[in-house]
Write a protein that holds these residues in place. Structure first.
Motif, mmCIF file in Angstrom:
data_model
loop_
_atom_site.group_PDB
_atom_site.id
_atom_site.type_symbol
_atom_site.label_atom_id
_atom_site.label_comp_id
_atom_site.label_asym_id
_atom_site.label_seq_id
_atom_site.Cartn_x
_atom_site.Cartn_y
_atom_site.Cartn_z
ATOM 1 N N TRP A 124 -0.939 5.038 -8.647
ATOM 2 C CA TRP A 124 -1.281 6.323 -8.035
ATOM 3 C C TRP A 124 -2.450 6.153 -7.051
ATOM 4 N N GLY A 125 -2.262 6.657 -5.852
ATOM 5 C CA GLY A 125 -3.279 6.536 -4.815
ATOM 6 C C GLY A 125 -3.214 5.226 -4.059
ATOM 7 N N ARG A 126 -2.281 4.372 -4.418
ATOM 8 C CA ARG A 126 -2.152 3.065 -3.761
ATOM 9 C C ARG A 126 -0.769 2.949 -3.109
ATOM 10 N N SER A 127 0.256 2.654 -3.925
ATOM 11 C CA SER A 127 1.630 2.593 -3.401
ATOM 12 C C SER A 127 2.458 3.774 -3.875
ATOM 13 N N VAL A 128 1.918 4.586 -4.773
ATOM 14 C CA VAL A 128 2.502 5.874 -5.144
ATOM 15 C C VAL A 128 1.540 6.942 -4.641
ATOM 16 N N ILE A 129 1.991 7.750 -3.699
ATOM 17 C CA ILE A 129 1.084 8.663 -2.994
ATOM 18 C C ILE A 129 1.730 10.038 -2.855
ATOM 19 N N HIS A 130 0.948 11.009 -2.376
ATOM 20 C CA HIS A 130 1.505 12.349 -2.216
ATOM 21 C C HIS A 130 1.436 12.846 -0.773
ATOM 22 N N SER A 140 3.854 2.234 6.605
ATOM 23 C CA SER A 140 4.864 2.392 7.650
ATOM 24 C C SER A 140 5.853 1.236 7.693
ATOM 25 N N ASP A 141 7.085 1.582 8.121
ATOM 26 C CA ASP A 141 8.137 0.586 8.377
ATOM 27 C C ASP A 141 8.481 -0.240 7.135
ATOM 28 N N ARG A 142 8.419 0.415 5.999
ATOM 29 C CA ARG A 142 8.823 -0.196 4.742
ATOM 30 C C ARG A 142 9.845 0.716 4.079
ATOM 31 N N PRO A 143 10.598 0.219 3.101
ATOM 32 C CA PRO A 143 11.506 1.102 2.363
ATOM 33 C C PRO A 143 10.693 2.090 1.541
ATOM 34 N N LEU A 144 10.926 3.385 1.760
ATOM 35 C CA LEU A 144 10.135 4.429 1.137
ATOM 36 C C LEU A 144 11.024 5.351 0.311
ATOM 37 N N GLY A 145 10.422 5.997 -0.669
ATOM 38 C CA GLY A 145 11.174 6.928 -1.487
ATOM 39 C C GLY A 145 10.382 8.186 -1.751
ATOM 40 N N VAL A 146 11.093 9.244 -2.103
ATOM 41 C CA VAL A 146 10.488 10.494 -2.547
ATOM 42 C C VAL A 146 11.055 10.804 -3.918
ATOM 43 N N LEU A 147 10.173 10.947 -4.893
ATOM 44 C CA LEU A 147 10.581 11.284 -6.247
ATOM 45 C C LEU A 147 10.581 12.807 -6.367
ATOM 46 N N GLU A 202 3.773 -6.346 -8.189
ATOM 47 C CA GLU A 202 2.570 -7.052 -8.598
ATOM 48 C C GLU A 202 1.341 -6.176 -8.409
ATOM 49 N N GLY A 203 0.511 -6.081 -9.435
ATOM 50 C CA GLY A 203 -0.707 -5.288 -9.343
ATOM 51 C C GLY A 203 -0.394 -3.823 -9.108
ATOM 52 N N ASP A 204 -1.084 -3.243 -8.129
ATOM 53 C CA ASP A 204 -0.817 -1.846 -7.804
ATOM 54 C C ASP A 204 0.153 -1.699 -6.635
ATOM 55 N N SER A 205 0.770 -2.806 -6.243
ATOM 56 C CA SER A 205 1.804 -2.769 -5.216
ATOM 57 C C SER A 205 3.140 -2.403 -5.844
ATOM 58 N N LEU A 219 11.756 -0.974 -2.952
ATOM 59 C CA LEU A 219 10.945 0.162 -2.510
ATOM 60 C C LEU A 219 9.490 -0.296 -2.456
ATOM 61 N N GLU A 220 8.794 0.074 -1.388
ATOM 62 C CA GLU A 220 7.397 -0.341 -1.260
ATOM 63 C C GLU A 220 6.428 0.834 -1.195
ATOM 64 N N GLY A 221 6.967 2.033 -1.184
ATOM 65 C CA GLY A 221 6.115 3.219 -1.215
ATOM 66 C C GLY A 221 6.893 4.382 -1.807
ATOM 67 N N LEU A 222 6.277 5.100 -2.742
ATOM 68 C CA LEU A 222 6.958 6.220 -3.389
ATOM 69 C C LEU A 222 6.076 7.461 -3.289
#
Length: 299
Positions: A124-130, A140-147, A202-205, A219-222
């Motif tokens: 949360w606040g790293r690769s899982v954001i709001h 940017s320019d990575r596979p992204l998702g919306v939960l 790995e880690g918070d990624s 997925l690299e960002g949710l």
């Protein structure tokens, strides 16, 4: 301890309010437990002239500048209770310390209730954001998702393709239809109905999510819109009116951020339907101005 204005909460909103008041030559006490909502973020982005600074750095800079004013005082610790008195308010802090003030500003923020999915909380606040404006550029320019956590997630999913290829994970509960679905498809949003059961990386990624049917999706960002909870006990203690916004319940305020209780102001996420560091600063500025005007015109 007597003061003109007591501010509960010393993050972006509370300290912005304090700056207006000390420059108005008013005595200000900020009572702060230093557990801001943004403490999980590596950096604050989109804040004018402060882009990329950590929340801690911004707070430290603000405190250094505020301490140059003799009428400012920071008291570290949590507030326990608030009482309305004839000439203002009494706030009890840790160790039975008592503060009396003519005006009160609540800048206590809110708490995020995250989905109970393994791997969400640690990222949360790293690769899982709001907020894409706060953190989206860095993903940017990575596979992204919306939960999907509500139908408001459809709006969020329609925005995210500006930052990267987007998949809306409906969790099998929130399924867009009609014009909403057409708009998402036109924006290039892909839909996945199988629920996410775990996040991995790995880690918070974040590198992939695991679905209920066993599939793994890179997925690299949710993006997640958590349920916001106003955990401050002072709202009920003061009997403040609430109102429902498109993001949930907030404290009802007038244009100068005064609540339904005369002399009590609410700033930041507590009273903002849209929430970010920049909005918190603006909200705190208005609350500080509002409290100062109240001391002049509503004695």
């Amino acid at each position: 301890m007597d003061t003109d204005v007591l501010i509960i909460g010393g993050s972006f909103a509370g300290l912005s309010a304090a700056m207006q008041l000390v420059r108005g030559r008013r005595k200000v006490v900020v009572l702060d437990a230093n557990k801001p909502r943004n403490r999980f973020a590596k950096a604050s982005h989109g804040v004018f002239c402060l882009d990329g600074k950590t929340p801690g750095e911004i707070r430290a800079t603000a405190l250094t500048q505020l301490k140059a004013y003799s009428s400012f005082q920071l008291v570290e610790g949590a507030a326990d209770s608030v009482e309305i008195q004839e000439e203002g308010f009494a706030v009890t802090g840790q160790g039975d310390s008592t503060f009396k003030a003519k005006r009160l500003i609540l800048a206590t923020g809110i708490s995020d209730q995250l989905p109970d999915i393994p791997g969400v909380k640690k990222r949360w606040g790293r690769s899982v954001i709001h907020c894409p404006y706060c953190h989206g550029y860095e993903l940017s320019d990575r596979p992204l998702g919306v939960l999907a956590t509500s139908e408001l997630s459809f709006h969020q999913a329609a925005m995210i393709p500006d930052w990267g290829a987007t998949t809306l994970f409906t969790q099998g509960q929130f399924n867009p239809e009609g014009e909403v679905l057409d708009h998402l498809l036109a924006r290039g949003v892909m839909l996945e109905k199988a629920p996410i059961t775990q996040l991995e990386g790995e880690g918070d990624s974040l590198s992939e999510v695991v679905l209920a049917d066993g599939r793994r999706v890179p997925l690299e960002g949710l993006y997640v819109s958590p349920k916001a909870e106003m955990s401050s006990p002072f709202i009920s203690q003061l009997g403040l009116e609430l109102e429902e916004s498109f993001t949930g319940w907030i404290v009802k305020v007038d244009p100068f951020k005064e609540t339904s209780e005369r002399g009590v102001f609410a700033a930041g996420d507590l009273s903002n339907p849209m929430q970010s560091g920049t909005f918190a600063i603006a909200s705190g500025t208005m609350a500080g101005v509002g409290a100062h005007r109240s001391l002049i015109f509503n004695q």
